[in-house]
Scaffold this motif. Structure first.
Motif, mmCIF file in Angstrom:
data_model
loop_
_atom_site.group_PDB
_atom_site.id
_atom_site.type_symbol
_atom_site.label_atom_id
_atom_site.label_comp_id
_atom_site.label_asym_id
_atom_site.label_seq_id
_atom_site.Cartn_x
_atom_site.Cartn_y
_atom_site.Cartn_z
ATOM 1 N N ALA A 1 0.854 -1.175 0.000
ATOM 2 C CA ALA A 1 0.000 0.000 0.000
ATOM 3 C C ALA A 1 0.893 1.228 0.000
ATOM 4 N N MET A 2 0.678 2.110 -0.943
ATOM 5 C CA MET A 2 1.450 3.341 -1.054
ATOM 6 C C MET A 2 2.952 3.061 -1.098
ATOM 7 N N LYS A 3 3.316 2.077 -1.927
ATOM 8 C CA LYS A 3 4.716 1.690 -2.168
ATOM 9 C C LYS A 3 5.420 1.142 -0.928
ATOM 10 N N THR A 4 4.653 0.689 0.039
ATOM 11 C CA THR A 4 5.212 0.077 1.242
ATOM 12 C C THR A 4 4.647 -1.331 1.374
ATOM 13 N N PHE A 5 5.534 -2.294 1.617
ATOM 14 C CA PHE A 5 5.098 -3.673 1.814
ATOM 15 C C PHE A 5 4.867 -3.896 3.303
ATOM 16 N N ASN A 6 3.613 -4.192 3.660
ATOM 17 C CA ASN A 6 3.221 -4.393 5.049
ATOM 18 C C ASN A 6 3.037 -5.880 5.315
ATOM 19 N N GLN A 7 3.706 -6.378 6.352
ATOM 20 C CA GLN A 7 3.575 -7.789 6.706
ATOM 21 C C GLN A 7 2.251 -8.001 7.424
ATOM 22 N N ILE A 8 1.513 -9.000 6.980
ATOM 23 C CA ILE A 8 0.290 -9.403 7.663
ATOM 24 C C ILE A 8 0.660 -10.670 8.420
ATOM 25 N N LYS A 9 0.557 -10.584 9.743
ATOM 26 C CA LYS A 9 1.030 -11.678 10.595
ATOM 27 C C LYS A 9 -0.136 -12.433 11.223
ATOM 28 N N ALA A 10 0.136 -13.668 11.587
ATOM 29 C CA ALA A 10 -0.874 -14.499 12.240
ATOM 30 C C ALA A 10 -1.201 -13.919 13.609
ATOM 31 N N THR A 11 -2.480 -13.806 13.888
ATOM 32 C CA THR A 11 -2.925 -13.298 15.187
ATOM 33 C C THR A 11 -3.194 -14.438 16.160
ATOM 34 N N ARG A 12 -3.101 -15.645 15.659
ATOM 35 C CA ARG A 12 -3.298 -16.831 16.499
ATOM 36 C C ARG A 12 -2.504 -17.987 15.922
ATOM 37 N N ALA A 13 -2.156 -18.921 16.775
ATOM 38 C CA ALA A 13 -1.468 -20.133 16.317
ATOM 39 C C ALA A 13 -2.524 -21.089 15.793
ATOM 40 N N GLY A 14 -2.152 -21.896 14.829
ATOM 41 C CA GLY A 14 -3.083 -22.867 14.279
ATOM 42 C C GLY A 14 -2.596 -23.372 12.940
ATOM 43 N N THR A 15 -3.546 -23.819 12.145
ATOM 44 C CA THR A 15 -3.252 -24.359 10.827
ATOM 45 C C THR A 15 -4.013 -23.550 9.789
ATOM 46 N N VAL A 16 -3.351 -23.212 8.689
ATOM 47 C CA VAL A 16 -4.008 -22.501 7.601
ATOM 48 C C VAL A 16 -4.974 -23.479 6.929
#
Length: 148
Positions: free
Chosen positions: A112-127
């Motif tokens: 977003a706006m030439k910045t790469f933002n990491q989206i991190k897991a908010t909980r442990a588990g399995t995708v």
């Protein structure tokens, strides 16, 4: 109220601004008009679509999506941008369906706006489900994946 450009020269200028800023899509709307400009694969080409006034969907209309967004393990987009499932082109995705993840582990990036933002897991588990595809635009609150 802003006036939406409908003159071909104004649209060319809008496409040029998109190219200068690395944007692939822009949408302008006012009360009765909506214009969406999407840059195609070859740099500089643009597709312009005009549409009639937007229609609203009533609550009695059938649901187009399942209720995954309300799932307790839903990971939703915190911003508008472009989702990337891998750190760079050709690299392996951060996660895959069936893979266990830990709290704080990077699941994907949103540019977003030439910045790469990491989206991190908010909980442990399995995708269990990955909804978003690589290099696709996402909206605020849009379901990205589910971690159970």
């Amino acid at each position: 109220m802003t006036k939406i450009p409908t003159d071909p020269e104004q649209l060319r200028q809008l496409a040029a601004v998109m190219a200068e800023n690395g944007l692939t899509e822009v949408e302008l709307a006012d009360k009765d008009t909506r214009i969406r400009v999407v840059r195609g694969a070859p740099a500089g080409n643009a597709t312009v679509t005009f549409s009639a006034p937007a229609t609203t969907v009533s609550e009695s209309a059938p649901q187009l999506h399942d209720n995954s967004q309300n799932h307790p393990g839903a990971i939703t987009s915190p911003m508008v941008g472009v989702a990337f499932l891998a750190p760079e082109p050709g690299a392996a995705n951060f996660v895959a369906v069936g893979q266990p993840v830990a709290v704080g582990q990077t699941l994907l990036l949103i540019e977003a706006m030439k910045t790469f933002n990491q989206i991190k897991a908010t909980r442990a588990g399995t995708v269990t489900k990955i909804v978003v595809q690589n290099s696709t635009p996402v909206e605020y609150g849009e379901l990205l994946m589910i971690v159970e």
